[in-house]
Design a protein around this motif. Structure first.
Motif, PDB file in Angstrom:
ATOM      1  N   SER A 101       4.814 111.972  38.901  1.00  0.00           N
ATOM      2  CA  SER A 101       4.861 111.766  38.069  1.00  0.00           C
ATOM      3  C   SER A 101       4.642 110.804  36.857  1.00  0.00           C
ATOM      4  O   SER A 101       4.695 109.751  37.117  1.00  0.00           O
ATOM      5  N   HIS A 147       7.705 113.232  45.630  1.00  0.00           N
ATOM      6  CA  HIS A 147       6.460 114.398  45.361  1.00  0.00           C
ATOM      7  C   HIS A 147       5.179 113.886  45.681  1.00  0.00           C
ATOM      8  O   HIS A 147       4.388 114.988  46.104  1.00  0.00           O
ATOM      9  N   SER A 151       2.973 117.618  46.800  1.00  0.00           N
ATOM     10  CA  SER A 151       1.711 117.673  46.366  1.00  0.00           C
ATOM     11  C   SER A 151       0.324 117.112  47.580  1.00  0.00           C
ATOM     12  O   SER A 151      -0.442 117.750  47.182  1.00  0.00           O
TER      13      SER A 151
END
Length: 157
Positions: A101, A147, A151
C-alpha cells in the motif's frame, strides 16, 4: 495454523504500526540521548513482530504457494538468477504497485534509504539504534511480501 486468516489484517496493521514506531524511535534516539535506553526493549518488540510474521508465512501453505508463484512471476522465463530488478521497476521496484500500500511503500523506502546514513552514524551512537532500524526494515519487507502474495489472483481449488 498459527494465526487464523481472519486475524491476518489486524496482525499486519499492528506490525506496520510497530515497525513505523520503531523506526521513529530509532531516528529520535539519534538526536535525543534520553531515548536510547528504550531502544533495546523496542528492538525486542519489533523482533517479536518480525518473528511472528515470519512464522505466519512459514507455517501457512497458502503463503508458501503464493511465494513460489511470486518467484516464478518475478523471474519470468529468464534463467537463474532471473530477470534483473531495479528500484524503478513499476511492478516490483521500491514503489512498485504489487508490493504494498502507499503507506507501506513509503515506510519501506524510508527504512531502506536510511540504512546507509545509519550505518555511518553507528560508530558514534552505538549499534542499538541500528539493530532496531534493521528489525523495522525486516518487518516492512515481510509486510511487502505478504501484500504481494495477497494481491495474487485467487485460484479455485
Amino acid at each position: 495454523m498459527l494465526i487464523s486468516p481472519a486475524m491476518d489484517r489486524p496482525l499486519r496493521a499492528a506490525c506496520f504500526v510497530i515497525a513505523a514506531a520503531g523506526g521513529a524511535l530509532a531516528l529520535a534516539s539519534l538526536a535525543l540521548a534520553g531515548l536510547r535506553p528504550a531502544v533495546v526493549p523496542a528492538t525486542w518488540i519489533v523482533g517479536g513482530a518480525a518473528a511472528l510474521l515470519f512464522l505466519r508465512m512459514l507455517l501457512s501453505s497458502a503463503y508458501r504457494r503464493g511465494m513460489e508463484a511470486l518467484n516464478s512471476e518475478m523471474q519470468g522465463d529468464d534463467p537463474w538468477p532471473g530477470r534483473a530488478m531495479t528500484f524503478r521497476d513499476p511492478e516490483w521496484g521500491l514503489f512498485g504497485r504489487r508490493v504494498g500500500s502507499p503507506a507501506l511503500l513509503w515506510l519501506r523506502a524510508v527504512l531502506l534509504c536510511g540504512t546507509p546514513p545509519l550505518l555511518l552514524l553507528s560508530g558514534v551512537i552505538g549499534d542499538a539504534a541500528g539493530h532496531l532500524w534493521f528489525a523495522c526494515l525486516f518487518v516492512a519487507i515481510e509486510l511487502s511480501i505478504i501484500h504481494a502474495v495477497e494481491s495474487l489472483p485467487r485460484r479455485r481449488a
